[in-house]
Design a protein around this motif. Structure first.
Motif, mmCIF file in Angstrom:
data_model
loop_
_atom_site.group_PDB
_atom_site.id
_atom_site.type_symbol
_atom_site.label_atom_id
_atom_site.label_comp_id
_atom_site.label_asym_id
_atom_site.label_seq_id
_atom_site.Cartn_x
_atom_site.Cartn_y
_atom_site.Cartn_z
ATOM 1 N N ILE A 85 4.238 4.048 7.056
ATOM 2 C CA ILE A 85 3.164 4.757 6.180
ATOM 3 C C ILE A 85 2.314 4.322 5.568
ATOM 4 O O ILE A 85 2.403 3.384 4.748
ATOM 5 N N ILE A 86 1.032 4.357 5.967
ATOM 6 C CA ILE A 86 -0.082 3.319 5.299
ATOM 7 C C ILE A 86 -0.866 4.307 4.276
ATOM 8 O O ILE A 86 -1.557 5.204 4.641
ATOM 9 N N LEU A 87 -0.725 3.984 2.989
ATOM 10 C CA LEU A 87 -1.503 4.786 2.118
ATOM 11 C C LEU A 87 -2.733 3.741 1.745
ATOM 12 O O LEU A 87 -2.759 2.875 1.363
ATOM 13 N N VAL B 17 -6.554 -0.471 -6.511
ATOM 14 C CA VAL B 17 -6.667 -1.608 -5.645
ATOM 15 C C VAL B 17 -7.595 -0.942 -4.379
ATOM 16 O O VAL B 17 -7.699 0.238 -4.209
ATOM 17 N N TRP B 18 -7.708 -1.909 -3.580
ATOM 18 C CA TRP B 18 -8.708 -1.364 -2.341
ATOM 19 C C TRP B 18 -7.934 -1.741 -1.059
ATOM 20 O O TRP B 18 -8.473 -1.311 -0.047
ATOM 21 N N SER B 19 -6.854 -2.435 -1.155
ATOM 22 C CA SER B 19 -6.267 -2.695 0.253
ATOM 23 C C SER B 19 -5.198 -1.639 0.399
ATOM 24 O O SER B 19 -4.388 -1.125 -0.565
ATOM 25 N N PRO B 20 -4.665 -1.234 1.668
ATOM 26 C CA PRO B 20 -3.828 -0.238 1.682
ATOM 27 C C PRO B 20 -2.520 -0.836 1.244
ATOM 28 O O PRO B 20 -2.129 -1.827 1.390
ATOM 29 N N THR B 21 -1.533 0.352 0.953
ATOM 30 C CA THR B 21 -0.240 -0.063 0.740
ATOM 31 C C THR B 21 0.790 0.475 2.093
ATOM 32 O O THR B 21 0.522 1.405 2.311
ATOM 33 N N ILE B 22 1.393 -0.439 2.518
ATOM 34 C CA ILE B 22 2.212 -0.084 3.831
ATOM 35 C C ILE B 22 3.680 -0.255 3.517
ATOM 36 O O ILE B 22 4.149 -1.166 2.993
ATOM 37 N N ARG C 6 -7.984 -1.305 8.604
ATOM 38 C CA ARG C 6 -7.998 -1.757 10.179
ATOM 39 C C ARG C 6 -6.755 -1.782 10.750
ATOM 40 O O ARG C 6 -6.331 -2.214 11.981
ATOM 41 N N GLU C 7 -5.871 -1.214 9.766
ATOM 42 C CA GLU C 7 -4.318 -0.861 10.487
ATOM 43 C C GLU C 7 -4.497 0.138 11.498
ATOM 44 O O GLU C 7 -5.357 1.109 11.651
ATOM 45 N N HIS C 8 -3.771 0.008 12.601
ATOM 46 C CA HIS C 8 -3.810 0.925 13.648
ATOM 47 C C HIS C 8 -2.749 2.081 13.146
ATOM 48 O O HIS C 8 -1.558 1.982 12.570
ATOM 49 N N TRP C 9 -3.108 3.332 13.488
ATOM 50 C CA TRP C 9 -2.244 4.540 13.242
ATOM 51 C C TRP C 9 -2.270 5.382 14.393
ATOM 52 O O TRP C 9 -3.102 5.445 15.287
ATOM 53 N N ASP C 10 -1.139 6.188 14.450
ATOM 54 C CA ASP C 10 -0.811 7.299 15.481
ATOM 55 C C ASP C 10 -1.056 8.498 15.015
ATOM 56 O O ASP C 10 -1.029 9.575 15.675
ATOM 57 N N GLY C 11 -1.260 8.872 13.852
ATOM 58 C CA GLY C 11 -1.484 10.327 13.331
ATOM 59 C C GLY C 11 -2.003 9.964 11.830
ATOM 60 O O GLY C 11 -1.822 9.032 11.311
#
Length: 268
Positions: free
Chosen positions: A21-23, A7-12, A39-44
């Motif tokens: 956790i955004i894979l 797949v091409w979209s993240p697994t959240i 384009r998901e926001h992430w903090d680390g």
């Protein structure tokens, strides 16, 4: 027809203790288009690599600037499965191949420079970790059995079959053309070869350990969180080679216990 699990979209995944956790799937050694970048926001950010490997990426980047393509050429001449993958990518109209890997390196630089620096985590333990060294030893033993060595003789023919079979596993996207889809199939063949000889138990053991450390990285983000305005909690981004995503996502079932880890400091 096989499931389209490339797949091409993240697994959240929403951690039961808070945060996400955004894979994010990407292809090895390929620069992804802006449309396919999350384009998901992430903090680390957490990388499926050791802290030593992260520093090697920085050094390889410097060497590649001095001698463009030097690492790709070396890998292509190595006779390894990575070399086969690079051979395939060279024939396709994609943005690559590149070594060090462009997408993890891009995110590493972004984390170092954004908002005064975002936490960076290494998900693979160091060689000082006895459990990890035991797993590596078992994996090495499994991959050098007589049957595995015999299977290695026919790797060329097997590679073509695996690559062909993987085409049906590539998910459709309006941002993915035939060339990038072919690169995804080659990446899947590469990962199957990388895992050859490993039984399901060894693969699951590795995935579970990595997921436990992802949860540890997210816990560290929760501990250090200052802004609580987002009720979902902090988000940890994990770039993942596309063909590795299914096994890692499956390892979240039952949510393995948290393994505490801390952010690393990467020297320039």
């Amino acid at each position: 027809m096989p499931e389209a699990d490339l797949v091409w979209s993240p697994t959240i995944l929403d951690d039961p203790e808070g945060g996400r956790i955004i894979l994010w799937p990407h292809l090895p050694c390929v620069r992804m288009s802006n449309e396919l970048r999350t384009r998901e926001h992430w903090d680390g950010v957490a990388f499926i690599a050791s802290s030593d490997e992260l520093e090697i990426w920085i050094e390889e980047e410097k060497q590649d600037l001095e001698s463009p393509g030097v690492h790709v050429a070396a890998a292509m001449a190595s006779g390894t499965t990575l070399g086969r993958l690079l051979d395939d990518l060279k024939t396709l109209d994609v943005d690559g191949p590149s070594i060090p890997e462009p997408e993890p390196l891009r995110l590493l630089h972004h984390a170092k420079n954004a908002r005064g620096g975002l936490p960076i985590f290494a998900l693979e333990p160091t060689t000082e970790d006895e459990m990890w060294m035991e797993w590596l030893t078992c994996a090495a033993d499994a991959q050098v059995t007589l049957s595995s060595l015999i299977a290695g003789i026919s790797v060329g023919r097997r590679w073509k079959k695996q690559r062909s079979a993987a085409i049906e596993r590539v998910a459709q996207s309006r941002y993915v053309d035939v060339e990038l889809g072919a690169a995804a199939a080659s990446s899947a063949a590469w990962w199957m070869e990388e895992c050859r000889g490993l039984d399901e138990a060894l693969i699951a053991q590795r995935a579970t350990r990595i997921v436990a450390r992802m949860r540890g990285a997210l816990a560290e983000l929760r501990e250090g969180r200052v802004d609580d305005s987002d009720s979902r909690g902090p988000s940890l981004l994990v770039p993942v080679h596309q063909p590795r995503l299914p096994a890692l996502a499956a390892a979240f079932e039952g949510w393995p216990d948290v393994e505490s880890i801390v952010a690393v400091t990467i020297k320039e």
